[in-house]
Design a protein around this motif. Sequence first.
Motif, mmCIF file in Angstrom:
data_model
loop_
_atom_site.group_PDB
_atom_site.id
_atom_site.type_symbol
_atom_site.label_atom_id
_atom_site.label_comp_id
_atom_site.label_asym_id
_atom_site.label_seq_id
_atom_site.Cartn_x
_atom_site.Cartn_y
_atom_site.Cartn_z
ATOM 1 N N ARG A 175 33.977 45.047 33.606
ATOM 2 C CA ARG A 175 33.688 43.467 33.025
ATOM 3 C C ARG A 175 34.292 43.376 32.819
ATOM 4 O O ARG A 175 34.302 41.493 32.530
ATOM 5 N N CYS A 176 36.009 43.303 32.945
ATOM 6 C CA CYS A 176 36.971 42.680 32.938
ATOM 7 C C CYS A 176 36.904 41.500 34.140
ATOM 8 O O CYS A 176 38.080 40.345 34.665
ATOM 9 N N GLY A 177 36.297 41.498 35.048
ATOM 10 C CA GLY A 177 36.518 41.130 36.676
ATOM 11 C C GLY A 177 37.706 41.249 37.642
ATOM 12 O O GLY A 177 37.602 40.664 39.086
ATOM 13 N N ILE A 178 37.526 42.816 37.117
ATOM 14 C CA ILE A 178 38.881 43.130 38.190
ATOM 15 C C ILE A 178 37.841 44.130 39.043
ATOM 16 O O ILE A 178 36.593 44.976 38.987
ATOM 17 N N ALA A 179 37.920 43.917 40.392
ATOM 18 C CA ALA A 179 36.832 44.747 41.706
ATOM 19 C C ALA A 179 38.272 45.570 42.197
ATOM 20 O O ALA A 179 39.392 44.687 42.444
ATOM 21 N N VAL A 180 37.790 46.780 43.057
ATOM 22 C CA VAL A 180 38.859 47.326 43.965
ATOM 23 C C VAL A 180 38.575 48.056 44.625
ATOM 24 O O VAL A 180 36.889 48.681 45.139
ATOM 25 N N VAL A 205 43.226 51.720 37.612
ATOM 26 C CA VAL A 205 42.969 50.216 37.821
ATOM 27 C C VAL A 205 41.459 49.332 37.019
ATOM 28 O O VAL A 205 41.836 48.727 36.885
ATOM 29 N N LEU A 206 40.433 49.732 37.258
ATOM 30 C CA LEU A 206 39.220 49.859 36.729
ATOM 31 C C LEU A 206 39.392 49.915 34.877
ATOM 32 O O LEU A 206 38.462 49.766 34.533
ATOM 33 N N GLN A 207 39.967 51.194 34.860
ATOM 34 C CA GLN A 207 40.319 50.907 33.171
ATOM 35 C C GLN A 207 41.037 50.369 32.444
ATOM 36 O O GLN A 207 41.314 49.876 31.307
ATOM 37 N N GLN A 208 41.569 49.259 33.092
ATOM 38 C CA GLN A 208 42.633 47.932 32.642
ATOM 39 C C GLN A 208 41.737 46.805 32.786
ATOM 40 O O GLN A 208 41.189 46.225 33.520
ATOM 41 N N GLU A 209 42.338 46.201 31.218
ATOM 42 C CA GLU A 209 41.609 44.558 30.887
ATOM 43 C C GLU A 209 42.647 43.836 31.841
ATOM 44 O O GLU A 209 41.939 42.777 31.865
ATOM 45 N N SER A 210 43.686 44.130 32.029
ATOM 46 C CA SER A 210 44.421 42.525 32.237
ATOM 47 C C SER A 210 44.764 42.671 33.767
ATOM 48 O O SER A 210 45.036 43.758 34.243
ATOM 49 N N PHE A 211 44.941 42.028 34.521
ATOM 50 C CA PHE A 211 44.697 42.372 36.183
ATOM 51 C C PHE A 211 46.338 42.743 36.466
ATOM 52 O O PHE A 211 46.165 43.443 36.951
ATOM 53 N N GLY A 212 47.281 42.094 35.657
ATOM 54 C CA GLY A 212 49.082 41.965 35.557
ATOM 55 C C GLY A 212 49.184 44.745 35.474
ATOM 56 O O GLY A 212 49.576 44.723 36.554
ATOM 57 N N ARG A 213 47.971 44.278 35.048
ATOM 58 C CA ARG A 213 48.135 46.042 34.661
ATOM 59 C C ARG A 213 47.727 47.043 35.550
ATOM 60 O O ARG A 213 47.542 47.491 35.465
ATOM 61 N N ILE A 231 42.975 44.790 45.946
ATOM 62 C CA ILE A 231 43.110 44.678 44.186
ATOM 63 C C ILE A 231 42.340 42.647 43.746
ATOM 64 O O ILE A 231 43.016 41.856 44.176
ATOM 65 N N SER A 232 41.340 42.931 43.383
ATOM 66 C CA SER A 232 40.823 41.277 43.127
ATOM 67 C C SER A 232 40.247 40.616 41.445
ATOM 68 O O SER A 232 40.138 41.585 40.766
ATOM 69 N N HIS A 233 40.524 39.715 41.057
ATOM 70 C CA HIS A 233 40.601 39.205 39.908
ATOM 71 C C HIS A 233 38.478 37.944 40.271
ATOM 72 O O HIS A 233 38.988 36.911 40.507
ATOM 73 N N GLY A 234 37.993 38.665 39.619
ATOM 74 C CA GLY A 234 36.622 37.256 40.059
ATOM 75 C C GLY A 234 37.297 35.771 39.421
ATOM 76 O O GLY A 234 36.806 34.733 40.323
ATOM 77 N N GLU A 235 38.628 34.991 38.704
ATOM 78 C CA GLU A 235 38.651 34.105 38.414
ATOM 79 C C GLU A 235 39.193 33.294 40.192
ATOM 80 O O GLU A 235 39.905 32.645 39.558
ATOM 81 N N GLY A 236 39.557 34.396 40.741
ATOM 82 C CA GLY A 236 40.721 33.547 41.668
ATOM 83 C C GLY A 236 41.563 33.846 42.784
ATOM 84 O O GLY A 236 42.558 33.773 42.214
ATOM 85 N N GLU A 237 41.877 35.903 41.744
ATOM 86 C CA GLU A 237 43.326 36.791 42.368
ATOM 87 C C GLU A 237 43.299 38.098 43.404
ATOM 88 O O GLU A 237 41.835 38.383 43.437
#
Length: 365
Positions: A175-180, A205-213, A231-237
Amino acid sequence: MIPLIDVAGGPAARGEAYGRQAKSWIDTAIGFYRADFAARGVEWAEAERIAESFRDGIEAFDPAIATEIEAIARGAKVPVAAIVLLNARTEVLFWHASGADAGPALKPGPEAEECTSAIVMPERSAEGRLWHAQNWDWRPDAAAHTVAVRITGAEVPDALHFVEAGQLARHGLNRCGIAVTAMGLHTVGQYGKPGIPSPVVRRRVLQQESFGRALGEVFRSPASFSHALMISHGEGEAWCLECTPDRIFWLEPEEGVLSHANHFKHPAAVAADIERNLTRVPDSLYRDGRVARRLKAGDKASLEDMKRAFADRFGAPDAVLRHPNQRPGSLLSATVYTLIMSPSEGAAQLSIRPWEGTDFQHFTL
């Protein structure tokens, strides 16, 4: 269609609910791998013995995940070692014990998962959103025990996991926008090294709230077998981490696209001459290249472009989209599913056995 299993609560509660609801598919998965190991001349009891070393490592690395594994086994009424095996099956299949006192060993086979993955950045996307996709190539019969697991109301972020029944993670988003997504790699001299199974790393990886973590979990997790994690983030990383038991290399998007298949791409990895997969899957070169070129062509890449890229049949049967075909070592391989995720929306669509022309099934958080 694949089943959607909803679970909630802490590690024990969600694990037991998962095991109970997925019991029939877990039993199918265990039967599948029991037969697979037997075909290699390996007794299931011996495979479970090797899995125990991974169980001890998981317990030390993350007690909560170890609790969840035990709860899955309890809910499914199967031995804990069987669930560990489902999560460490790549590591166990390629395990090579060393030393005269190490006991019987599983000799490394010629096969591994052969996958293709790509991420299209928002600025490159016709819809203005990040797309993260994967063709998961493995035994076609694995489709019979593939499930989606949706975790909500837990101490970790809500997440969607697409897995072989009994596994903690394979490909998915939270839900934090992280995908793997992940692809198998192969290096020289990596057998017999203890470490954490890849599905455990992906779950972390998918248990983290921040992309850096989320990225940090990969660097902090000792791998026992090589893999590439997208590993991606929906906001563009987006980053690809090429991991070996000894080193990690990283790649970032070029021209708004990040793609990967089953060979090392980082210049330092290439120069180090650690690549051992291309003798077995030389098609990895053009699978990666064709997906990347298609998604970079023209003005913008749309969702339909993504679907077409992952349905590419050039070089068949050794194509991006694989029909069931014998691979080296008598392995029957095919694309088990095509998965396309939109992490910013918490949504995904999946086509099981896409070589049959199946429709995409939609999932949301």
